[in-house]
Design an enzyme around this catalytic site. Structure first.
Site, short mmCIF file in Angstrom:
data_model
loop_
_atom_site.label_atom_id
_atom_site.label_comp_id
_atom_site.label_asym_id
_atom_site.label_seq_id
_atom_site.Cartn_x
_atom_site.Cartn_y
_atom_site.Cartn_z
N ASN A 134 0.83 -1.22 0.00
CA ASN A 134 0.00 0.00 0.00
C ASN A 134 0.86 1.27 0.00
O ASN A 134 0.36 2.36 0.20
CB ASN A 134 -0.95 0.00 1.21
CG ASN A 134 -0.19 0.06 2.54
OD1 ASN A 134 1.03 0.09 2.57
ND2 ASN A 134 -0.94 0.10 3.64
N HIS A 140 3.35 1.98 2.13
CA HIS A 140 3.89 2.47 3.42
C HIS A 140 5.40 2.32 3.47
O HIS A 140 5.99 1.44 2.84
CB HIS A 140 3.21 1.79 4.63
CG HIS A 140 3.54 0.36 4.88
ND1 HIS A 140 2.64 -0.54 5.39
CD2 HIS A 140 4.70 -0.34 4.73
CE1 HIS A 140 3.23 -1.71 5.54
NE2 HIS A 140 4.47 -1.62 5.14
N GLU A 177 1.44 4.69 7.33
CA GLU A 177 0.37 4.15 6.49
C GLU A 177 -0.29 5.26 5.68
O GLU A 177 -0.26 6.43 6.08
CB GLU A 177 -0.69 3.48 7.38
CG GLU A 177 -0.17 2.30 8.19
CD GLU A 177 -0.07 1.01 7.38
OE1 GLU A 177 0.31 1.07 6.18
OE2 GLU A 177 -0.34 -0.06 7.93
C1 F6R Z 1 9.70 -3.08 8.33
C2 F6R Z 1 8.98 -1.96 7.74
C3 F6R Z 1 7.97 -2.17 6.67
C4 F6R Z 1 8.42 -3.19 5.62
C5 F6R Z 1 7.33 -3.37 4.57
C6 F6R Z 1 7.70 -4.44 3.55
O1 F6R Z 1 10.56 -2.64 9.36
O2 F6R Z 1 9.17 -0.86 8.16
O3 F6R Z 1 7.71 -0.93 6.04
O4 F6R Z 1 9.61 -2.75 5.01
O5 F6R Z 1 6.13 -3.72 5.17
O6 F6R Z 1 7.72 -5.68 4.19
P1 F6R Z 1 8.25 -6.99 3.46
O7 F6R Z 1 9.71 -6.79 3.24
O8 F6R Z 1 7.99 -8.10 4.44
O9 F6R Z 1 7.47 -7.11 2.20
#
Ligand code: F6R
Length: 239
Positions: A136, A138, A143
């Site tokens: 999304n 973030h 968010e």
């Molecule tokens: C983790 C964080 C999140 C992740 C994101 C992607 O510390 O801040 O923003 O980087 O959710 O997560 P993955 O790598 O599991 O797809």
């Protein structure tokens, strides 16, 4: 934005690990901003290998992690503190006293956000921040919303994030509903940023980033304003 295109996840991990190792060589007492999630796992494994081969030392490094679920105990195997110990800190020569993750057990999450923000400022900001991106858009747990918060704060997780992260838990209703996260301003205190992205499911997120707009409903677009961002991604993200 600089772009490093890699043929697969392993190459992306190694390229990112080399950027982190080069930062440490350039400034052994640097401040690293670190992320958790699936994306950087391979990078941490490569950094551990480099450490074991004597190619890099974390002795003087200080780390600040982007975020932590709230509430959660550091001993919980889903906590980001646990993740960092398991993937990096327990396997390299970093002084654990110099590793920082927002405190998921803090009684007052607002005060914890303030403490964390002051810590980042006292450290003189972050030399190199590693980021992943949510489907999304973030970054950290900033968010999509009509406004974004600059400083470290407690936030409600969106349904999209809860369902994306449910894969790590026994079920979606075990995913904490809140998190402590660096704000967009805290992330922007980083002198350099590397954004790691892998996998077709992140394709839409990356195209939104390339539209070169700034949209609070897609927080990663803020990165278009930062002067030193390197996107390290797999080729399928750009197809
Ligand atoms: C983790 C964080 C999140 C992740 C994101 C992607 O510390 O801040 O923003 O980087 O959710 O997560 P993955 O790598 O599991 O797809």
């Amino acid at each position: 934005m600089n772009i490093v295109v890699c043929k697969n996840y392993d190459e992306m991990s190694l390229r990112a690990a080399k950027i982190v190792a080069a930062q440490i060589k350039e400034k052994p007492n640097c401040v690293l901003g670190l992320a958790t999630g699936s994306t950087p796992e391979g990078m941490y494994a490569d950094l551990v290998k480099m450490y074991k081969n004597g190619e890099v030392s974390f002795k003087e490094v200080t780390s600040v992690n982007l975020d932590e679920y709230y509430p959660i105990a550091p001993t919980n195997d889903q906590s980001y503190r646990y993740f960092m110990n398991q993937h990096l800190f327990d396997h390299v020569d970093i002084d654990k006293a110099n590793t920082n993750v927002p405190d998921g057990t803090a009684g007052d999450p607002v005060a914890e956000g303030k403490r964390y923000e002051e810590l980042i400022s006292a450290l003189g900001g972050i030399d190199l921040q590693v980021l992943g991106i949510g489907r999304n858009g973030h970054i950290g747990f900033n968010e999509p919303d009509s406004k974004l918060i600059l400083d470290t704060h407690v936030t409600d997780l969106t349904e999209s994030t809860i369902s994306a992260n449910a894969r790590f838990f026994a079920s979606a209703n075990q995913v904490p509903r809140q998190a402590l996260t660096m704000g967009i301003g805290s992330i922007f205190k980083a002198k350099k940023i590397i954004l790691m992205v892998s996998g077709v499911e992140k394709k839409a997120a990356v195209s939104a980033l390339f539209e070169r707009n700034v949209d609070t409903n897609f927080p990663a677009t803020m990165l278009n304003l930062h002067p030193d961002v390197t996107l390290v991604c797999t080729a399928d993200v750009l197809d």
